[in-house]
Design an enzyme around this catalytic site. Structure first.
Site, PDB file in Angstrom:
ATOM      1  N   CYS A  65     -25.418  -0.557 -13.000  1.00 19.11           N
ATOM      2  CA  CYS A  65     -25.782  -1.853 -13.086  1.00 19.11           C
ATOM      3  C   CYS A  65     -26.630  -2.425 -12.422  1.00 19.11           C
ATOM      4  O   CYS A  65     -27.657  -2.681 -12.128  1.00 19.11           O
ATOM      5  CB  CYS A  65     -24.089  -2.393 -12.947  1.00 19.11           C
ATOM      6  SG  CYS A  65     -24.760  -3.780 -14.051  1.00 19.11           S
ATOM      7  N   SER A 104       0.790  -0.965  -0.242  1.00 17.39           N
ATOM      8  CA  SER A 104      -0.484   0.306  -0.130  1.00 17.39           C
ATOM      9  C   SER A 104       0.703   1.460   0.050  1.00 17.39           C
ATOM     10  O   SER A 104       0.556   2.250   0.658  1.00 17.39           O
ATOM     11  CB  SER A 104      -1.126  -0.415   1.323  1.00 17.39           C
ATOM     12  OG  SER A 104      -1.455  -1.327   0.934  1.00 17.39           O
ATOM     13  N   HIS A 107     -21.319   0.181 -16.746  1.00 20.79           N
ATOM     14  CA  HIS A 107     -20.370   0.863 -15.946  1.00 20.79           C
ATOM     15  C   HIS A 107     -19.480   1.949 -16.827  1.00 20.79           C
ATOM     16  O   HIS A 107     -18.841   1.835 -16.579  1.00 20.79           O
ATOM     17  CB  HIS A 107     -19.000   0.123 -15.082  1.00 20.79           C
ATOM     18  CG  HIS A 107     -20.135  -1.357 -14.456  1.00 20.79           C
ATOM     19  ND1 HIS A 107     -19.659  -1.272 -13.219  1.00 20.79           N
ATOM     20  CD2 HIS A 107     -20.596  -2.985 -14.384  1.00 20.79           C
ATOM     21  CE1 HIS A 107     -20.765  -2.346 -12.656  1.00 20.79           C
ATOM     22  NE2 HIS A 107     -20.952  -3.274 -13.363  1.00 20.79           N
ATOM     23  N   GLY A 132     -27.530  -0.717  -9.262  1.00 18.97           N
ATOM     24  CA  GLY A 132     -29.040   0.569  -9.309  1.00 18.97           C
ATOM     25  C   GLY A 132     -29.247   0.793 -10.161  1.00 18.97           C
ATOM     26  O   GLY A 132     -30.288   0.919 -10.265  1.00 18.97           O
ATOM     27  N   GLU A 152     -18.236   4.443 -15.339  1.00 21.62           N
ATOM     28  CA  GLU A 152     -16.731   4.936 -14.083  1.00 21.62           C
ATOM     29  C   GLU A 152     -15.867   3.773 -15.028  1.00 21.62           C
ATOM     30  O   GLU A 152     -14.836   4.799 -14.255  1.00 21.62           O
ATOM     31  CB  GLU A 152     -17.507   4.386 -12.179  1.00 21.62           C
ATOM     32  CG  GLU A 152     -17.250   2.809 -12.359  1.00 21.62           C
ATOM     33  CD  GLU A 152     -19.015   1.814 -12.481  1.00 21.62           C
ATOM     34  OE1 GLU A 152     -19.290   2.478 -13.425  1.00 21.62           O
ATOM     35  OE2 GLU A 152     -18.458   0.508 -11.999  1.00 21.62           O
ATOM     36  N   GLY A 165       0.863   1.408  -7.658  1.00 22.88           N
ATOM     37  CA  GLY A 165       0.550   1.585  -9.218  1.00 22.88           C
ATOM     38  C   GLY A 165       0.515   2.838  -9.622  1.00 22.88           C
ATOM     39  O   GLY A 165      -0.053   3.024 -10.402  1.00 22.88           O
ATOM     40  N   GLU A 169     -31.966 -13.041 -10.180  1.00 22.20           N
ATOM     41  CA  GLU A 169     -30.922 -12.976  -8.870  1.00 22.20           C
ATOM     42  C   GLU A 169     -31.426 -12.911  -7.541  1.00 22.20           C
ATOM     43  O   GLU A 169     -30.848 -13.467  -6.443  1.00 22.20           O
ATOM     44  CB  GLU A 169     -30.196 -11.975  -9.427  1.00 22.20           C
ATOM     45  CG  GLU A 169     -28.650 -12.025  -8.724  1.00 22.20           C
ATOM     46  CD  GLU A 169     -28.090 -10.350  -8.477  1.00 22.20           C
ATOM     47  OE1 GLU A 169     -28.046  -9.768  -9.882  1.00 22.20           O
ATOM     48  OE2 GLU A 169     -26.633 -10.801  -8.465  1.00 22.20           O
TER      49      GLU A 169
HETATM   50  N1  GLN Z   1     -25.916  -8.753 -10.086  1.00 20.13           N
HETATM   51  C1  GLN Z   1     -26.473  -7.717 -11.350  1.00 20.13           C
HETATM   52  C2  GLN Z   1     -25.863  -9.157 -12.610  1.00 20.13           C
HETATM   53  O1  GLN Z   1     -25.413  -9.871 -12.403  1.00 20.13           O
HETATM   54  C3  GLN Z   1     -25.587  -6.476 -11.153  1.00 20.13           C
HETATM   55  C4  GLN Z   1     -24.289  -6.794 -11.593  1.00 20.13           C
HETATM   56  C5  GLN Z   1     -23.363  -5.474 -11.231  1.00 20.13           C
HETATM   57  O2  GLN Z   1     -23.699  -4.219 -10.981  1.00 20.13           O
HETATM   58  N2  GLN Z   1     -21.877  -5.724 -11.264  1.00 20.13           N
HETATM   59  O3  GLN Z   1     -27.097  -8.616 -13.356  1.00 20.13           O
END
Ligand code: GLN
Length: 533
Positions: free
Chosen positions: A383, A16, A509, A385, A511, A20, A407
């Site tokens: 995702c 740490s 994603h 979210g 991000e 990187g 899921e």
């Molecule tokens: N668990 C969800 C899926 O597999 C979302 C995955 C995530 O947020 N990266 O679709």
């Protein structure tokens, strides 16, 4: 490139220390000087990749365009260099062994005894050199995970020794160590550094440059002492003091002349005067915010901020663009209930519901979406979210009270989020999700399209479940529209509520694609919305 130069960054004393960031900063400086640079991370653990690791173990799993699930340091590399990485940029011991064992099974070793040396070390060297020979980089910086002296990093250090010997003048070793400060005596102590260099020397590797991490200024006397005991030129002992943001490190390393020393030792020249203006402009705005904004990040891995590294960094980039300080508060979704909702959410200017897997904390996430939707608070769902936003809308607007993702509930009557057909027969966990960059077409006039200013984008995915198109009509009629669609598979990639101030959920994603020099438009627009009264 026949003449590719290879720089290795090793760590000593403790983990740490920021190998990187030092690697990324040096790469940035060499890139700013006109070289074509990449950074690679070698991880000494046995997992094939970090995709199956719990975020508590290793922080965020970073996904590349080609769908590799990698170490979070690759996120730093991309954020600093503004160029994509790939599977070749992250290799683990597990993968090295897997490659060697596969070769053995194929009979490639022609009956030889397969051993750590030379077979494992040869495979390590092959993976390092690939970035020069196949990917044609001028300079490859390879960060070796772990700390010198660890049993598991020995084959890597041995590979470095061999490469240094095989390519004289083209390989450089930078060793990053800690110089602890003893407050009782008011002294900086160099002994741990001497010992860790000694360990490298025992393995046959003489470091060329030492970067010393310290809380206090490293005096010239200390540099002299370290230089003498570690056989390193005095100007190659470099101080790396603590700074308020990682984005200052390239500037600091430039002031310490790290790039100049590296180029001199590798006998190459910068192709131009380092172009650091865009970086400095970013830093200036970052350090002089004109306003503030409070964002709540609702997730279940809040004890470890590294679990959401790329999201947090994306907010730093978006904050700089908007000249505002983004205060991100992590909110534990498991503790978010109706009774504490007002206390936890009412002071926020924007709410993000984080990615994630599994049932734990899901109710808190759905509650956060409801609060944002009903109170017209800017919302970004990433995702899982986004999936929560869909579930919440189905339950509270469409009236499907048991709506869920399969899921979390296999028996729900309203599976608004469901497993993709091609995922249904998969039983193995590693590398089997929908991974990497996929195209997405944006619908004109939507908030998403306004943010991107494009009609078609590429974003990175990491999930198994999807919006269930059987419900598409119901959602659109009730006011949650689709603003991004995958053209090949007709999958819903972005949803939004046009009547809301700013409510966007993305199945991908964003991000992973935000960098200092190109902050992500969705984060930038989300912050803009959060700032507006
Ligand atoms: N668990 C969800 C899926 O597999 C979302 C995955 C995530 O947020 N990266 O679709």
């Amino acid at each position: 490139m026949a003449n590719t130069r290879y720089i290795f960054v090793t760590g000593g004393v403790t983990s740490s220390l920021g190998k990187g960031i030092i690697s990324a900063s040096l790469a940035k400086l060499l890139q700013a000087g006109g070289h074509n640079v990449t950074i690679q991370k070698l991880d000494p653990y046995l997992n094939i990749d970090p995709g199956t690791l719990n975020p508590y173990e290793h922080g965020e799993c970073y996904v590349t365009n080609d769908g590799a699930e990698t170490d979070l340091d690759l996120g730093h590399y991309e954020r600093f260099l503004n160029i994509p990485t790939s599977q070749a940029n992250n290799i683990t011991t597990g993968r090295i062994y897997q490659n060697v064992i596969n070769k053995e099974r194929r009979g490639d070793f022609l009956g030889k005894t397969v051993q750590v040396i030379p077979h494992i070390t040869d495979e390590i060297k092959r993976c390092v050199k690939l970035l020069g020979t196949k990917h044609k980089f001028d300079i490859v910086i390879t960060e070796i995970g772990g700390t010198v002296g660890d049993i598991e990093s020995l084959p890597y250090i041995e590979a470095v020794r061999q490469l240094k010997w095989e390519m004289p003048g083209r390989v450089l070793v930078i060793h990053l160590t800690l110089v602890p400060y003893l407050s009782a005596t008011g002294e900086l102590k160099t002994k741990p550094t001497q010992h860790s260099v000694k360990m490298l020397l025992e393995a046959g590797v003489q470091p060329d440059i030492l970067v010393l991490r310290a809380e206090k200024r490293i005096t010239n006397d200390i540099k002299k002492k370290v230089a003498l005991f570690c056989n390193v030129e005095i100007d190659s002992v470099i101080e790396s003091r603590d700074v308020s943001t990682i984005y200052e490190v390239p500037i600091l390393m430039h002031e310490e002349k790290l790039d100049e020393i590296v180029l001199r030792k590798l006998k190459i020249q910068a192709k131009q005067k380092p172009q650091l203006k865009p970086w400095q402009d970013f830093l200036k705005k970052l350090k002089n915010p004109k306003k503030q904004v409070n964002i709540g990040l609702v997730g279940k891995y809040v004890e470890l901020a590294d679990a959401y590294k790329s999201i947090i960094e994306s907010f730093i980039h978006a904050g700089s663009v908007n000249e505002c300080k983004v205060n991100v508060t992590l909110i534990h979704s498991e503790t978010l209930t109706e009774s504490v909702m007002l206390e936890k959410l009412s002071k926020l200017n924007g709410i993000v519901v984080a990615p994630g897997f599994g049932h734990r904390g899901i109710d808190g996430k759905i509650l956060a979406v409801k609060y944002a939707r009903e109170n017209n608070i800017p919302f970004l769902g990433i995702c899982l979210g986004m999936q929560c936003a869909v579930i919440e809308f189905a339950r509270n607007v469409l009236g499907f009270t048991d709506a869920h993702s399969t899921e979390m509930s296999r028996t729900t009557e309203h599976p608004v989020i469901d497993l993709m057909e091609e995922q249904k027969d998969i039983t193995e966990k590693g590398g089997t999700m929908r991974l990497g960059a996929y195209p997405c077409n944006l619908i004109k006039g939507t908030k998403a399209q306004k943010a991107y200013q494009k009609s078609s984008i590429q974003e990175r995915h990491r999930h198994r479940y999807e919006f269930n198109n059987a419900y598409l009509q119901d959602f659109q009629k009730a006011g949650m529209i689709v603003s991004g669609i995958n053209p090949d598979m007709n999958l819903v990639e972005i949803v939004e509520i046009p009547t809301h101030k700013w409510f966007v959920g993305v199945q991908f994603h964003p991000e992973y694609r935000s960098t200092v020099e190109s902050p992500h438009p969705l984060f930038v627009e989300f912050i803009k919305a959060a700032l507006s009264k």
